[in-house]
Enzyme design. Structure first.
Site, mmCIF file in Angstrom:
data_model
loop_
_atom_site.group_PDB
_atom_site.id
_atom_site.type_symbol
_atom_site.label_atom_id
_atom_site.label_comp_id
_atom_site.label_asym_id
_atom_site.label_seq_id
_atom_site.Cartn_x
_atom_site.Cartn_y
_atom_site.Cartn_z
ATOM 1 N N HIS A 38 1.115 -1.155 0.111
ATOM 2 C CA HIS A 38 -0.241 0.239 -0.009
ATOM 3 C C HIS A 38 1.035 1.497 -0.103
ATOM 4 O O HIS A 38 1.797 1.197 0.669
ATOM 5 C CB HIS A 38 -1.160 -0.234 0.541
ATOM 6 C CG HIS A 38 -2.070 -0.838 1.290
ATOM 7 N ND1 HIS A 38 -2.773 -1.892 2.597
ATOM 8 C CD2 HIS A 38 -2.254 -1.600 0.202
ATOM 9 C CE1 HIS A 38 -3.055 -2.543 2.442
ATOM 10 N NE2 HIS A 38 -3.269 -3.215 0.761
ATOM 11 N N TYR A 201 3.472 0.140 5.270
ATOM 12 C CA TYR A 201 4.053 -0.836 5.920
ATOM 13 C C TYR A 201 3.101 -2.214 5.581
ATOM 14 O O TYR A 201 2.880 -3.020 6.894
ATOM 15 C CB TYR A 201 4.361 -0.355 7.349
ATOM 16 C CG TYR A 201 5.235 0.799 7.561
ATOM 17 C CD1 TYR A 201 7.207 0.290 6.996
ATOM 18 C CD2 TYR A 201 5.041 2.091 7.549
ATOM 19 C CE1 TYR A 201 7.165 1.747 7.259
ATOM 20 C CE2 TYR A 201 5.762 2.957 7.630
ATOM 21 C CZ TYR A 201 7.356 2.680 7.206
ATOM 22 O OH TYR A 201 7.979 3.454 7.559
ATOM 23 N N HIS A 202 2.929 -3.097 4.237
ATOM 24 C CA HIS A 202 1.532 -3.719 3.861
ATOM 25 C C HIS A 202 2.856 -4.279 3.656
ATOM 26 O O HIS A 202 1.642 -5.043 2.454
ATOM 27 C CB HIS A 202 0.383 -2.872 3.852
ATOM 28 C CG HIS A 202 0.247 -2.195 5.181
ATOM 29 N ND1 HIS A 202 -1.567 -1.327 5.039
ATOM 30 C CD2 HIS A 202 -0.023 -1.862 6.551
ATOM 31 C CE1 HIS A 202 -1.664 -1.115 5.907
ATOM 32 N NE2 HIS A 202 -0.551 -1.691 7.017
ATOM 33 N N PRO A 203 3.979 -4.763 3.420
ATOM 34 C CA PRO A 203 4.396 -5.469 2.079
ATOM 35 C C PRO A 203 3.997 -6.508 2.577
ATOM 36 O O PRO A 203 3.253 -7.299 2.854
ATOM 37 C CB PRO A 203 5.691 -5.851 2.118
ATOM 38 C CG PRO A 203 5.730 -5.337 3.587
ATOM 39 C CD PRO A 203 4.315 -5.134 4.268
#
Length: 274
Positions: A38, A201-203
């Site tokens: 994201h 921080y949503h890999p």
């Protein structure tokens, strides 16, 4: 780290492994591919109030929290949020707003984070050929797809409009203090996005479930071509959830436990969750 670990074990795209001097055990192109995240853009506005999270309030806030378990120290600092569609034709929202009314600086500021939660751009992760066991190389490839840029640009303009509403002017929101907040036309908005966009921080997705020629994992989360090796983290997701991913990762890991037990130890009963 999941793609790097697999690639260092000889499981991954053969050309990447050869470049790093790693003998290929399984030529699996999907290991390290399909990486996405994201993308967010921060929009900062000056306010006429001192933030409750300002350092000058920390001592009093800590005392209040210890005595009453409330106040600024009980806040997660993401005080409000929203989801909306960047264009009317969408069936589900593709934009998330996260608003931070708590800031550490001495001046009052409101930070509105604009997050694209349905990215179409895809990057990759691969071992560093000069240091295979060190940090991997990440080509995030953010905003490579035009739809991603168009959605974020529309969302930035939407937030600019929200910030102009009378209720927020009475708060008051004063001057815009960041490139995306001050951009006055489409070209400026896009330039601000390119200059300031970053990870939320949503890999996800770099060892995704899918067919052997494209994915890294079978539907039961086993690595293709390996009998007893599973992946149970966000890299297994072919596409990211359209929101924060933590709960989805926990559910995926719980499901992985069931799948592993069913395959490798079918006679062991699962304990009920506490």
């Amino acid at each position: 780290e999941t793609p790097r670990i697999l690639q260092c074990s000889g499981i991954g795209p053969s050309e990447i492994l050869r470049a790093a001097g790693i003998p290929a055990q399984i030529d699996l192109p999907g290991v390290g591919a399909n990486f996405h995240d994201h993308v967010r853009v921060g929009m900062l506005y000056q306010t006429g109030r001192t933030s409750p999270g300002s350092r000058r309030n920390w001592v009093a806030g800590l005392v209040r929290y210890l005595l009453h378990r409330d106040g600024v120290m009980a806040s997660n600092c993401c005080e409000s949020g929203a989801f909306f569609c960047s264009r009317p034709s969408l069936a589900v929202p593709d934009i998330e707003l996260i608003t931070h009314f708590q800031t550490f600086g001495p001046k009052g500021e409101v930070d509105i984070e604009v997050c694209l939660v349905t990215p179409k751009s895809r990057g990759r992760i691969f071992v560093n050929p000069n240091d295979p066991f060190g940090l991997p190389l990440v080509d995030a490839n953010f905003l490579a797809h035009e739809d991603d840029m168009a959605a974020l640009a529309a969302a930035v303009r939407r937030v600019q409009s929200i910030a102009e509403q009378p209720a927020l002017r009475e708060f008051p929101l004063l001057s815009a203090n960041s490139p995306a907040a001050t951009a006055c036309n489409e070209a400026a908005v896009r330039a601000a996005i390119l200059a300031t966009a970053s990870t939320a921080y949503h890999p996800c997705g770099s060892c995704a479930m899918g067919p052997f020629d494209a994915g890294a994992l079978a539907p039961d989360l086993r690595v293709h071509g390996v009998e007893n090796l599973w992946v149970a983290d966000a890299s297994a997701m072919p596409s990211s959830p359209s929101g924060n991913i933590a709960c989805a990762v926990v559910v995926l890991a719980e499901k992985a436990v069931d799948l592993i037990i069913a395959r490798s130890a079918p006679n062991i009963p699962r304990l009920p969750n506490c």
